[in-house]
Write an enzyme that holds these catalytic residues in place. Structure first.
Site, short mmCIF file in Angstrom:
data_model
loop_
_atom_site.label_atom_id
_atom_site.label_comp_id
_atom_site.label_asym_id
_atom_site.label_seq_id
_atom_site.Cartn_x
_atom_site.Cartn_y
_atom_site.Cartn_z
N ASP A 54 -4.11 -5.09 31.00
CA ASP A 54 -2.87 -4.33 30.81
C ASP A 54 -3.04 -2.83 31.10
OD1 ASP A 54 -1.62 -6.62 29.97
OD2 ASP A 54 -1.80 -6.17 27.83
N ALA A 108 -4.22 -6.52 17.61
CA ALA A 108 -4.12 -8.00 17.63
C ALA A 108 -2.65 -8.42 17.54
CB ALA A 108 -4.93 -8.61 16.50
N ALA A 109 -1.81 -7.70 18.27
CA ALA A 109 -0.37 -7.82 18.09
C ALA A 109 0.39 -8.13 19.37
CB ALA A 109 0.16 -6.51 17.51
N GLY A 110 -0.28 -8.12 20.53
CA GLY A 110 0.42 -8.32 21.79
C GLY A 110 1.24 -7.11 22.20
N LEU A 111 0.90 -5.94 21.65
CA LEU A 111 1.66 -4.72 21.95
C LEU A 111 0.88 -3.76 22.87
CD1 LEU A 111 3.20 -4.02 18.41
CD2 LEU A 111 4.31 -5.08 20.39
N LYS A 130 3.81 -1.66 24.41
CA LYS A 130 4.64 -2.42 25.37
C LYS A 130 5.06 -3.73 24.73
CE LYS A 130 1.37 -5.73 26.31
NZ LYS A 130 1.46 -7.14 25.92
O1 C5P Z 1 -8.01 -8.31 30.05
P1 C5P Z 1 -7.82 -8.50 28.58
O2 C5P Z 1 -8.88 -7.83 27.75
O3 C5P Z 1 -6.45 -8.20 28.11
O4 C5P Z 1 -8.00 -10.05 28.36
C1 C5P Z 1 -8.28 -10.63 27.12
C2 C5P Z 1 -8.46 -12.12 27.35
O5 C5P Z 1 -7.22 -12.70 27.77
C3 C5P Z 1 -9.43 -12.45 28.47
O6 C5P Z 1 -10.73 -12.58 27.98
C4 C5P Z 1 -8.90 -13.77 29.00
O7 C5P Z 1 -9.36 -14.82 28.18
C5 C5P Z 1 -7.42 -13.67 28.77
N1 C5P Z 1 -6.66 -13.27 30.01
C6 C5P Z 1 -6.49 -14.19 31.03
N2 C5P Z 1 -5.80 -13.82 32.16
C7 C5P Z 1 -5.24 -12.60 32.27
C8 C5P Z 1 -5.39 -11.66 31.22
C9 C5P Z 1 -6.10 -12.03 30.10
O8 C5P Z 1 -6.97 -15.32 30.95
N3 C5P Z 1 -4.57 -12.28 33.38
#
Ligand code: C5P
Length: 319
Positions: free
Chosen positions: A161, A121-124, A17
């Site tokens: 996500d 580690a790419a935001g994808l 994504k």
């Molecule tokens: O849920 P996910 O594993 O993608 O989140 C990774 C990190 O991103 C979380 O530990 C948190 O620090 C941050 N995050 C957040 N708020 C969100 C999604 C992610 O602060 N809605």
């Protein structure tokens, strides 16, 4: 998400994504952020093969696709270019299956083979997409009969996500507005697929670190202009409507964001920005031919791995 029954189990193509818009609305008591984001599933796929075991053990075997390894320049290490392949216990796929066993009392296990093309580690969203795929596959193969809502509730415990990816099969356009922590999904209609060229620089970023650096805005950027441009199909009007609140903190941590942005600035793309928490950066192109040209221009810069993609939902997958 695209499923194919094989002789031994289920094969799933799990999409990446990009975030066309991402705004942080508040900090929550649980440490996460209340956000609003527009995500587009794109046709860069990992392949996940799921096979049921009659005992409860779970094994997850994960490797990079040969085509992806061939794109790693001799001057760089694989983890810099593609990110790390998480070993089985830390892999979100393993965690998703263990959670599903615990939640349902299911005594069956699985052998999962994952061929990765989506850099990490790419935001994808690669790991989240894989986790969504395995939840759907296990629900089917273990005959659990959980609804999408029940799977989403489990998924939200693993990653913000994942609920979006659980729904990509039912999103005609592959686009949705996601709110809350990311689990409240509102599908979007678009006139035609978006042509999106992605660069994954030769360095990754940790999502948690980027969120730690971010600051909330007193006046959040509005999503409506982007939604209006998407719904009207006026791709040329997307221009200034893209937004990502995480780009500023990511730029402070990694200089690669600005380097890639500068290269996109020189091109005639409709709009460009970072995806998710980075480091991937993308541009929206006018049409397929334009996307092909932009892809080859970016490849010649050697600033990262370049992917020519388009937004993809179940309808486009079936064509
Ligand atoms: O849920 P996910 O594993 O993608 O989140 C990774 C990190 O991103 C979380 O530990 C948190 O620090 C941050 N995050 C957040 N708020 C969100 C999604 C992610 O602060 N809605």
């Amino acid at each position: 998400m695209f499923f194919l029954r094989s002789a031994t189990g289920l094969q799933v193509r799990t999409p990446a994504k990009v975030n066309l818009y991402l705004e942080l609305l508040a900090r929550r008591a649980d440490g996460f952020h209340e956000l609003e984001t527009v995500m587009a599933a794109v046709d860069l796929f990992d392949t996940l093969h799921f096979q049921t075991r009659e005992d409860s053990s779970i094994s997850v075997e994960c490797r990079w696709a040969t085509g992806q390894l061939n794109q790693v320049p001799a001057s760089h290490e694989i983890p810099d270019v593609l990110g790390d392949l998480p070993p089985s216990p830390q892999n979100l796929v393993t965690k998703a299956l263990v959670l599903l066993q615990e939640a349902t009392g299911c005594k069956r296990g699985a052998i999962v083979r994952l061929v990765k093309r989506i850099p990490s580690a790419a935001g994808l969203g690669g790991a989240s997409s894989n986790a969504a795929a395995v939840l759907l596959a296990a629900n089917e193969c273990w005959k659990l009969g959980l609804s999408l809502t029940e799977l989403s509730a489990l998924a939200a415990q693993l990653g913000s996500d994942i609920p979006f990816f659980l729904r990509t099969g039912s999103l005609g356009s592959g686009l949705a507005v996601c709110r809350g922590r990311g689990e409240i999904i509102e599908p979007l209609k678009t006139k035609r697929p978006l042509q999106i060229v992605i660069v994954r620089p030769y360095a990754g970023l940790s999502t948690a670190k980027v969120f730690q650096q971010c600051e909330l805005a007193s006046q959040p950027k509005q999503v409506e202009p982007l939604l209006a441009a998407l719904q009207s199909g006026a791709i040329n009007q997307i221009g200034s409507t893209l937004f990502n609140r995480l780009q500023q903190p990511a730029r402070q941590i990694s200089s690669t964001i600005d380097q890639v942005a500068k290269e996109f600035e020189k091109l005639d793309v409709v709009a460009h920005q970072m995806s998710g928490s980075g480091t991937s950066y993308f541009g929206i192109c006018k049409n397929v031919r334009h996307a092909r040209r932009v892809t080859s221009q970016l490849k010649s810069k050697q600033i990262g791995t370049v992917f020519q993609t388009q937004s993809v939902g179940i309808n486009t997958l079936c064509n």
